[in-house]
Design an enzyme around this catalytic site. Structure first.
Site, PDB file in Angstrom:
ATOM      1  N   ASP A 160      -1.560  85.087  27.788  1.00  0.00           N
ATOM      2  CA  ASP A 160      -1.288  85.108  26.353  1.00  0.00           C
ATOM      3  C   ASP A 160      -2.314  85.976  25.611  1.00  0.00           C
ATOM      4  OD1 ASP A 160      -0.134  84.443  23.884  1.00  0.00           O
ATOM      5  OD2 ASP A 160      -1.519  82.771  23.618  1.00  0.00           O
ATOM      6  N   GLU A 410      -6.619  78.865  34.682  1.00  0.00           N
ATOM      7  CA  GLU A 410      -5.381  78.097  34.620  1.00  0.00           C
ATOM      8  C   GLU A 410      -4.390  78.412  35.730  1.00  0.00           C
ATOM      9  OE1 GLU A 410      -3.534  78.133  30.765  1.00  0.00           O
ATOM     10  OE2 GLU A 410      -5.028  76.803  29.917  1.00  0.00           O
ATOM     11  N   TYR A 465      -5.149  70.779  25.416  1.00  0.00           N
ATOM     12  CA  TYR A 465      -4.698  70.988  24.039  1.00  0.00           C
ATOM     13  C   TYR A 465      -3.946  69.772  23.510  1.00  0.00           C
ATOM     14  CZ  TYR A 465      -6.026  75.857  24.653  1.00  0.00           C
ATOM     15  OH  TYR A 465      -6.737  77.017  24.871  1.00  0.00           O
ATOM     16  N   TYR A 469      -0.408  71.433  21.761  1.00  0.00           N
ATOM     17  CA  TYR A 469       0.799  71.612  22.569  1.00  0.00           C
ATOM     18  C   TYR A 469       1.387  70.279  23.017  1.00  0.00           C
ATOM     19  CZ  TYR A 469      -0.573  76.535  22.869  1.00  0.00           C
ATOM     20  OH  TYR A 469      -0.923  77.829  22.567  1.00  0.00           O
ATOM     21  N   GLU A 501     -11.487  75.093  27.456  1.00  0.00           N
ATOM     22  CA  GLU A 501     -10.641  75.500  26.320  1.00  0.00           C
ATOM     23  C   GLU A 501     -10.160  74.262  25.580  1.00  0.00           C
ATOM     24  OE1 GLU A 501      -7.337  78.100  26.993  1.00  0.00           O
ATOM     25  OE2 GLU A 501      -8.461  79.435  28.326  1.00  0.00           O
ATOM     26  N   TRP A 546     -11.562  77.269  22.197  1.00  0.00           N
ATOM     27  CA  TRP A 546     -10.635  78.403  22.275  1.00  0.00           C
ATOM     28  C   TRP A 546     -10.112  78.661  20.876  1.00  0.00           C
ATOM     29  CZ3 TRP A 546     -10.158  81.846  25.903  1.00  0.00           C
ATOM     30  CH2 TRP A 546      -9.110  82.760  25.829  1.00  0.00           C
ATOM     31  N   LYS A 565      -6.021  80.911  17.202  1.00  0.00           N
ATOM     32  CA  LYS A 565      -6.917  79.790  17.507  1.00  0.00           C
ATOM     33  C   LYS A 565      -8.379  80.111  17.243  1.00  0.00           C
ATOM     34  CE  LYS A 565      -3.969  77.440  20.855  1.00  0.00           C
ATOM     35  NZ  LYS A 565      -2.904  78.448  20.964  1.00  0.00           N
TER      36      LYS A 565
END
Length: 608
Positions: A160, A410, A465, A469, A501, A546, A565
């Site tokens: 991303d 990740e 997150y 998310y 993050e 992050w 972010k």
């Protein structure tokens, strides 16, 4: 690979500036054989995508061409002549006049070409470079190529941030003597008040060598003869987070009584270790505060810029941050050198981002494919990944600021095949550098129960997150989920845990009196919720928000003008969260917060 330096025996010429530039679709075949047929000029260092008001260039998939004329200094007779690229994203071929002199795969590490036999001192040569931005399942980072109805290639990728490309770092021409130093490795230790500096040299051919260590006042504190040895520094001044002290290792290569080559290397004496659930620097517990960052700015893309370097580090200091991760690729060497000089701690990461095809499914809506398979991430990908690790560690092994290697960001460590893919890579990392801990950042799909690789790393780094998310906007539920998650990892592995993050997209200037996602107030509340949980986990060793600043991304509909972010905007204006972090971090200064003690009833409720 030694960074080029101007010394008493070496000269250095910068080739940064404006180069002729063209897309491969706008030039004829074999464009390196003549003057490039273009009126466009591109800045080096810079990514090319945003330099031109041209949609075709911005979206181009495939080769681009750079060209310039170079004159070799006439005083370089009898010297070795070397061309050095600090990076070319993601693959490059280099031509001197009509001769191919170098190729390289990997967009963030340096490569060189020895031009001694193909150029002459005092003469000019035509330097042409092709740079290829295409990513496939066997590149690091990976991607996918398709062909559209117009017959043109389309690029998709699984990370991303925007796939900026080109010559984003410096290009140099330099000279060395025929007999010269080719490598130096330094490791340090502490024996009471005595610093130990072990060194190992390599030269182009057998030749005597000597070293001396000089302190910041210019006094020689230790010296040694030979290609390997250990220097003892009595009452040494240690390199510490926030209080950098650098000695200078002066190296000489000899031919009889004559010195034929000299080189200098900054040395910070410090130790790094993991003991139980603590991360130690110089034997003392260290608590990471800081960010995941990006090499990203308007117009330049990933182009290195010293003005941004200085300003970003001052903002790190302003917030009270003591560290950052080079997400998601090795940064320019100048960044690590600056961190060395200013006492900022670095987690150094490869470009292995996107080894997770579940994310591809989430971004595209397509059914997820298995990440590890002969058709997806496979043995060829693994071989490319291993080469990235070799080049990263070879380049950055001597930086005292670098305290940990991050093998990947990740990856799908919860999937079949993950252990078979990563175990050899982590083993390789330890073989290349047994002095630093190893980590990987763990995606939210990988839990303490289903992860296949957490036992292989020294520090468990989690990207989470909750509240963004997952349980979007519900910070009470997010707090319970996060604490249960962290306590699961702590109970199972007993290792240091850090948050690599955590963050929430935020539009600068958007406000609300209620907990509304995208507002500055929600971002600050989101971070505060995470911090409450962190402070309740005894084995927690750090927090990296992050992100440091907003950054450019691809054209996905869930991003509007990039990823938001950042606690700073893309042009480095602070959001409310920056002030909240400053209040928290400036009071910590590398120390773990005192654990927040909950009554048993409160703890039980928090885990429900």
């Amino acid at each position: 690979m030694l960074k080029p330096l101007a010394t008493a025996t070496r000269d250095l010429v910068s080739l940064d500036g404006l180069w002729a530039f063209a897309l491969d679709t706008r030039v004829g075949p074999e464009p390196w054989r003549s003057r490039l047929e273009t009126r466009l000029e591109a800045a080096v260092p810079a990514s090319y995508n945003d330099l031109f008001a041209d949609q075709e260039i911005h979206d181009h998939v495939g080769l681009v061409w750079y060209q310039r004329t170079v004159r070799v200094p006439r005083g370089w007779y009898g010297e070795r002549i070397v061309l050095r690229f600090d990076a070319a994203t993601h693959a490059a071929s280099v031509y001197v006049n009509d001769t191919l002199v170098a190729t390289h795969d990997g967009g963030y590490t340096p490569f060189e070409a020895d031009l001694t036999e193909v150029v002459a001192p005092g003469a000019e040569f035509r330097l042409t470079v092709s740079v290829d931005n295409r990513l496939t399942n066997v590149t690091i980072p990976p991607g996918k190529l398709t062909v559209g109805p117009d017959g043109k290639e389309r690029q998709s990728y699984f990370h991303d941030f925007y796939n900026y490309a080109g010559l984003a770092r410096s290009v140099r021409l330099y000279s060395t003597p025929p007999t010269h130093l080719t490598d130096v490795t330094v490791t340090t230790d502490i024996d009471g008040s005595t610093g130990l500096v072990a060194y190992r040299l390599a030269t182009s051919e057998p030749a005597p060598a000597s070293v001396r260590l000089v302190d910041e006042t210019g006094v020689v504190v230790a010296s040694c003869e030979g290609h390997a040895g250990t220097l003892r520094v009595e009452d040494s001044v240690l390199w510490r987070p926030g209080a950098a002290y650098l000695y200078r290792l002066e190296i000489e290569v000899h031919d009889g009584w004559q010195t034929v080559d000299t080189y200098e290397l900054p040395v910070g004496i410090r130790t790094v270790a993991v003991r139980g659930d603590q991360f130690l620097i110089n034997g003392e517990p260290f608590y990471f505060t800081g960010f995941g960052k990006h090499e990203d700015s308007a117009v330049r893309g990933k182009g290195h810029d010293n003005a941004y370097l200085v300003h970003d580090f001052r903002l790190l200091d302003w917030t009270g941050a003591n560290s950052f991760r080079t997400s998601h690729y090795p940064y320019a060497e100048e960044v690590l050198e600056f961190a060395d000089r200013h006492g900022i701690v670095v987690i150094d990461e490869t470009a292995a981002v996107g080894l997770n095809l579940a994310v591809e499914g989430g971004l595209t809506g397509a059914p997820p494919r298995p990440t590890f398979s002969p058709e997806t991430i496979n043995s060829q990908t693994q071989a490319a990944h291993a080469q990235h690790l070799r080049e990263l560690i070879d380049r950055d092994k001597n930086h005292p600021s670098v305290v940990m290697w991050c093998v990947a960001n990740e990856p799908s460590t919860n999937e079949d095949g993950a252990r078979e893919y990563f175990e050899p890579l982590i083993t390789l990392t330890r073989e290349l550098d047994p002095t630093r801990p190893v980590t990987m950042t763990t995606v939210i799909f990988a839990t303490a129960e289903n992860d296949r690789t957490a036992d292989l790393v020294d520090v468990i780094s989690l990207n989470r997150y909750y509240g963004w998310y997952v349980a979007t906007g519900d910070l009470a539920a997010a707090e319970q989920m996060l604490e249960a998650d962290l306590r699961g990892w702590a109970a199972k592995y007993g290792k240091p845990i850090m948050m690599s993050e955590y963050g929430a997209d935020t539009i600068s200037g958007l406000h609300s009196v209620t907990a509304t996602p995208w507002t500055e107030e929600f971002q600050a509340d989101f971070l505060a919720m995470n911090h409450r949980v962190f402070d309740r986990i005894p084995s927690f060793v750090g927090e990296h928000v992050w992100n440091f600043a907003d950054f450019g991304t691809g054209p996905a509909i869930h991003r509007v003008d990039g990823n938001k972010k950042g606690v700073f905007t893309r042009d480095r204006k602070p959001k409310a969260a920056a002030f909240a972090l400053r209040e928290r971090w400036r009071g910590l200064r590398g120390r773990k917060p005192a654990p927040e003690v909950l009554r048993e009833s409160e703890l039980s409720a928090s885990l429900l």
